[in-house]
Design a protein around this motif. Structure first.
Motif, PDB file in Angstrom:
ATOM      1  N   VAL A  53       9.341  76.092  37.625  1.00  0.00           N
ATOM      2  CA  VAL A  53      10.439  76.182  36.664  1.00  0.00           C
ATOM      3  C   VAL A  53      11.147  74.838  36.735  1.00  0.00           C
ATOM      4  CG1 VAL A  53      12.646  77.286  36.133  1.00  0.00           C
ATOM      5  CG2 VAL A  53      10.713  78.683  36.891  1.00  0.00           C
ATOM      6  N   GLY A  54      11.175  74.116  35.626  1.00  0.00           N
ATOM      7  CA  GLY A  54      11.777  72.788  35.640  1.00  0.00           C
ATOM      8  C   GLY A  54      11.031  71.907  36.626  1.00  0.00           C
ATOM      9  N   ALA A  55      11.769  71.273  37.540  1.00  0.00           N
ATOM     10  CA  ALA A  55      11.173  70.389  38.545  1.00  0.00           C
ATOM     11  C   ALA A  55      10.867  71.116  39.852  1.00  0.00           C
ATOM     12  CB  ALA A  55      12.126  69.220  38.816  1.00  0.00           C
ATOM     13  N   THR A  56      11.114  72.414  39.906  1.00  0.00           N
ATOM     14  CA  THR A  56      10.960  73.175  41.147  1.00  0.00           C
ATOM     15  C   THR A  56       9.661  73.974  41.142  1.00  0.00           C
ATOM     16  OG1 THR A  56      13.362  73.384  41.279  1.00  0.00           O
ATOM     17  CG2 THR A  56      12.066  74.857  42.666  1.00  0.00           C
ATOM     18  N   TYR A  71       3.614  92.301  34.884  1.00  0.00           N
ATOM     19  CA  TYR A  71       3.967  91.714  36.167  1.00  0.00           C
ATOM     20  C   TYR A  71       5.336  91.070  36.061  1.00  0.00           C
ATOM     21  CZ  TYR A  71      -0.633  92.275  38.290  1.00  0.00           C
ATOM     22  OH  TYR A  71      -1.764  92.798  38.848  1.00  0.00           O
ATOM     23  N   VAL A  72       6.033  91.005  37.204  1.00  0.00           N
ATOM     24  CA  VAL A  72       7.328  90.335  37.248  1.00  0.00           C
ATOM     25  C   VAL A  72       7.307  89.288  38.359  1.00  0.00           C
ATOM     26  CG1 VAL A  72       8.620  92.270  36.260  1.00  0.00           C
ATOM     27  CG2 VAL A  72       8.345  92.127  38.739  1.00  0.00           C
ATOM     28  N   LEU A  73       8.015  88.199  38.129  1.00  0.00           N
ATOM     29  CA  LEU A  73       8.095  87.083  39.058  1.00  0.00           C
ATOM     30  C   LEU A  73       9.501  86.997  39.626  1.00  0.00           C
ATOM     31  CD1 LEU A  73       7.053  84.266  40.203  1.00  0.00           C
ATOM     32  CD2 LEU A  73       8.041  83.291  38.099  1.00  0.00           C
ATOM     33  N   PRO A  74       9.655  87.094  40.944  1.00  0.00           N
ATOM     34  CA  PRO A  74      10.979  86.902  41.533  1.00  0.00           C
ATOM     35  C   PRO A  74      11.346  85.412  41.489  1.00  0.00           C
ATOM     36  CG  PRO A  74       9.356  87.261  43.262  1.00  0.00           C
ATOM     37  CD  PRO A  74       8.644  87.410  41.963  1.00  0.00           C
ATOM     38  N   VAL A  75      12.588  85.137  41.107  1.00  0.00           N
ATOM     39  CA  VAL A  75      13.079  83.756  41.061  1.00  0.00           C
ATOM     40  C   VAL A  75      14.181  83.646  42.107  1.00  0.00           C
ATOM     41  CG1 VAL A  75      14.062  81.934  39.626  1.00  0.00           C
ATOM     42  CG2 VAL A  75      12.523  83.635  38.603  1.00  0.00           C
ATOM     43  N   LYS A  76      13.838  83.010  43.228  1.00  0.00           N
ATOM     44  CA  LYS A  76      14.757  82.980  44.355  1.00  0.00           C
ATOM     45  C   LYS A  76      15.987  82.122  44.078  1.00  0.00           C
ATOM     46  CE  LYS A  76      11.982  79.553  46.824  1.00  0.00           C
ATOM     47  NZ  LYS A  76      11.259  79.311  48.069  1.00  0.00           N
ATOM     48  N   ARG A  77      17.016  82.386  44.854  1.00  0.00           N
ATOM     49  CA  ARG A  77      18.312  81.733  44.682  1.00  0.00           C
ATOM     50  C   ARG A  77      18.198  80.199  44.691  1.00  0.00           C
ATOM     51  NH1 ARG A  77      23.632  83.762  46.438  1.00  0.00           N
ATOM     52  NH2 ARG A  77      22.326  85.444  47.156  1.00  0.00           N
ATOM     53  N   ALA A  78      17.413  79.640  45.611  1.00  0.00           N
ATOM     54  CA  ALA A  78      17.277  78.182  45.707  1.00  0.00           C
ATOM     55  C   ALA A  78      16.751  77.590  44.396  1.00  0.00           C
ATOM     56  CB  ALA A  78      16.362  77.805  46.862  1.00  0.00           C
ATOM     57  N   VAL A  79      15.825  78.288  43.752  1.00  0.00           N
ATOM     58  CA  VAL A  79      15.285  77.826  42.471  1.00  0.00           C
ATOM     59  C   VAL A  79      16.351  77.933  41.389  1.00  0.00           C
ATOM     60  CG1 VAL A  79      13.565  78.279  40.669  1.00  0.00           C
ATOM     61  CG2 VAL A  79      12.924  78.446  43.100  1.00  0.00           C
ATOM     62  N   ARG A  80      17.038  79.072  41.356  1.00  0.00           N
ATOM     63  CA  ARG A  80      18.079  79.259  40.331  1.00  0.00           C
ATOM     64  C   ARG A  80      19.171  78.200  40.460  1.00  0.00           C
ATOM     65  NH1 ARG A  80      17.803  84.433  42.417  1.00  0.00           N
ATOM     66  NH2 ARG A  80      20.031  84.462  42.856  1.00  0.00           N
ATOM     67  N   GLU A  83      17.852  74.645  39.431  1.00  0.00           N
ATOM     68  CA  GLU A  83      17.579  74.523  38.000  1.00  0.00           C
ATOM     69  C   GLU A  83      18.721  75.033  37.124  1.00  0.00           C
ATOM     70  OE1 GLU A  83      15.062  72.800  36.966  1.00  0.00           O
ATOM     71  OE2 GLU A  83      14.214  72.567  38.974  1.00  0.00           O
ATOM     72  N   ASP A  84      19.843  75.416  37.742  1.00  0.00           N
ATOM     73  CA  ASP A  84      21.017  75.917  37.031  1.00  0.00           C
ATOM     74  C   ASP A  84      20.658  77.092  36.106  1.00  0.00           C
ATOM     75  OD1 ASP A  84      23.750  76.023  36.457  1.00  0.00           O
ATOM     76  OD2 ASP A  84      23.542  74.679  34.730  1.00  0.00           O
TER      77      ASP A  84
END
Length: 102
Positions: A53-56, A71-80, A83-84
């Motif tokens: 996602v973005g640069a991450t 399917y669902v993908l968890p997006v962890k806090r550090a990524v959020r 990437e704001d």
């Protein structure tokens, strides 16, 4: 196999102590993953992926969600945070399915 899609972030908060943020994969991509990994998915059907996602970029798993039919993908806090990203917002996602050799 690479999958590129845009998706809205949503929060799963079925347990009061935990909240998780996810994006849902498109139905056609979910079907492709299911076909590709049939017979090799562990326990509850998770599939290892490399997500961007973005640069991450990070390695995680996608999980089948029977209620959503995909399917669902968890997006962890550090990524959020990096990437704001916020629940309700939309982001571009690239997934590489990490299949095991037969």
């Amino acid at each position: 196999m690479d999958i590129v899609f845009d998706a809205e972030l949503w929060v799963w908060d079925a347990r009061r102590a935990d909240t998780w943020t996810f994006v849902s994969l498109p139905a056609d991509a979910s079907d492709e993953i299911s076909d590709l990994t049939e017979g090799s998915r562990p326990g509850f059907g998770s599939v290892r992926v490399r997500a961007r996602v973005g640069a991450t970029t990070w390695t995680t798993s996608v999980f089948p969600d029977k209620a959503r039919g995909c399917y669902v993908l968890p997006v962890k806090r550090a990524v959020r945070e990096a990437e704001d990203l916020h629940p309700g917002g939309t982001t571009a996602v690239t997934l590489e399915v990490l299949t095991r050799p037969a």
